[in-house]
Design an enzyme around this catalytic site. Structure first.
Site, PDB file in Angstrom:
ATOM      1  CE  LYS A 191      -3.478   2.365   2.705  1.00  0.00           C
ATOM      2  NZ  LYS A 191      -4.474   2.251   3.770  1.00  0.00           N
ATOM      3  CE  LYS A 244      -5.648   2.006  -0.653  1.00  0.00           C
ATOM      4  NZ  LYS A 244      -6.081   2.072   0.690  1.00  0.00           N
TER       5      LYS A 244
END
Ligand code: PBG
Length: 329
Positions: A191, A244
């Site tokens: 992330k 992500k």
């Protein structure tokens, strides 16, 4: 080999809030809303008709404090939503986000060890560089409590997104110790500290009160470390891992998918979605606009899947499901 997007590839995110009969618009986030549970249920009935059977839940906290306690008190808004969804639509896969940023007053994803004021005098390099310090042990303890609260409510998957080192392992141990053998863990493993989360932070009221998330989210300049975090989440017991955002990170998706035996999710995040919306909204003719949006979104999602994502979390899911239905008629 051809890549085709299917409705079963998609996960639709929802923001859940307290109250009745509420469906609130969100700044800079067209087509996405905050729902009270009653309205959420009618919306889910709609997506189920479209064939979408996986949802990701985010809670919008009304009360925030320094320890994020409202994220795991027994009747949290997310726990309530999970219970109702599993009762009304038992075969819907419910994934719950496990994080602290919308529950802490200071809007960070972990528990802060010291106030920003005291850091001025700190001798620790990292504190000085970023202006605050996350208490890792405390954060893992609280994330495990949130995950247990969601598992108890019936979540099929929990998805820790706080970027705390060891979060997957801590939750796995908590599940083992409490008999939740069936509940799966989706690690937000790679992330990145991204500027594409803006509309989401409006939705979840989770923008950091001070500083940014660069001390715990990953640097977008470092692919090697991202892969390391993915590998370590798998070692800690993740059943699925995530990259992500998605669009600027197709190389990471590709590499992770080639290396991994676990399924891989990609998060087509709020800013990526809003970018497409901002463009198509400027097309005056409505037929032309719908056609452009359909083509762009299908091209983007096909690219993410072609890179190696097994599942895609996307705010475009409802539209895609509608378009796929029309195609298959
Ligand atoms: C919470 C979280 C964020 C997103 C998902 N979980 C925001 C952040 O890390 O600041 C962003 C998702 C999106 O932009 O759609 N940690």
């Amino acid at each position: 080999m051809r890549t085709n997007i299917r409705v079963r590839d998609l996960i639709y995110p929802y923001f859940v809030m307290r109250g009745h009969n509420k469906k609130e618009r969100i700044k800079l986030f067209p087509g996405v809303f905050r729902f009270s549970i009653d309205r959420l249920i009618s919306d889910i009935a709609g997506i189920r008709k479209l064939g979408i059977d996986k949802v990701l839940l985010f809670g919008v906290a009304e009360e925030k404090d320094d320890s994020g306690i409202t994220a795991y008190t027994p009747n949290t808004i997310v726990a309530q939503a999970i219970r109702v969804i599993k009762k009304e639509f038992p075969d819907t896969t419910v994934i719950s986000d496990v994080c602290l940023c919308s529950y802490t007053r200071y809007g960070h994803c972990g528990i802060i060890k010291r106030s920003p004021q005291s850091i001025v005098h700190s001798r620790l390099k990292k504190e000085k560089q970023f202006g605050f310090f996350i208490d890792q042990a405390k954060t893992l303890e609280v994330l495990s409590k949130i995950a247990l609260c969601h598992a108890e409510a019936g979540a099929d998957w929990v998805a820790p997104s706080a970027c705390a080192r060891g979060q997957v392992g801590a939750i796995r141990r908590a599940f083992d110790a409490n008999g939740y053998k069936e509940t799966k863990i989706l690690g937000y493993s790679a992330k990145f500290a991204s500027s594409f989360y803006g509309p989401f932070r409006n939705a979840a009221s989770s923008a950091p009160g001070f500083g940014d998330r660069q001390s715990y989210q990953l640097s977008f300049a470092d692919s090697e470390y991202a892969i390391k975090r993915i590998v370590s989440d798998v070692e800690e017991g993740a059943d699925m891992v995530m990259v992500k955002p998605a669009l600027g990170y197709l190389d990471i998706i590709k590499e992770a998918s080639l290396r991994l035996k676990k399924p891989l999710a990609a998060y087509n995040v709020s800013g990526e979605y809003a970018m497409v919306k901002a463009y198509v909204q400027r097309i005056a003719d409505s037929v032309e606009r719908r056609e452009a949006e359909k083509k762009i979104v299908l091209e983007i999602l096909t690219g993410i899947k072609r890179a190696g994502a097994d599942l895609i979390i996307t705010y475009h899911a409802k539209d895609v499901a509608r378009w796929l239905m029309v195609y298959s008629l």
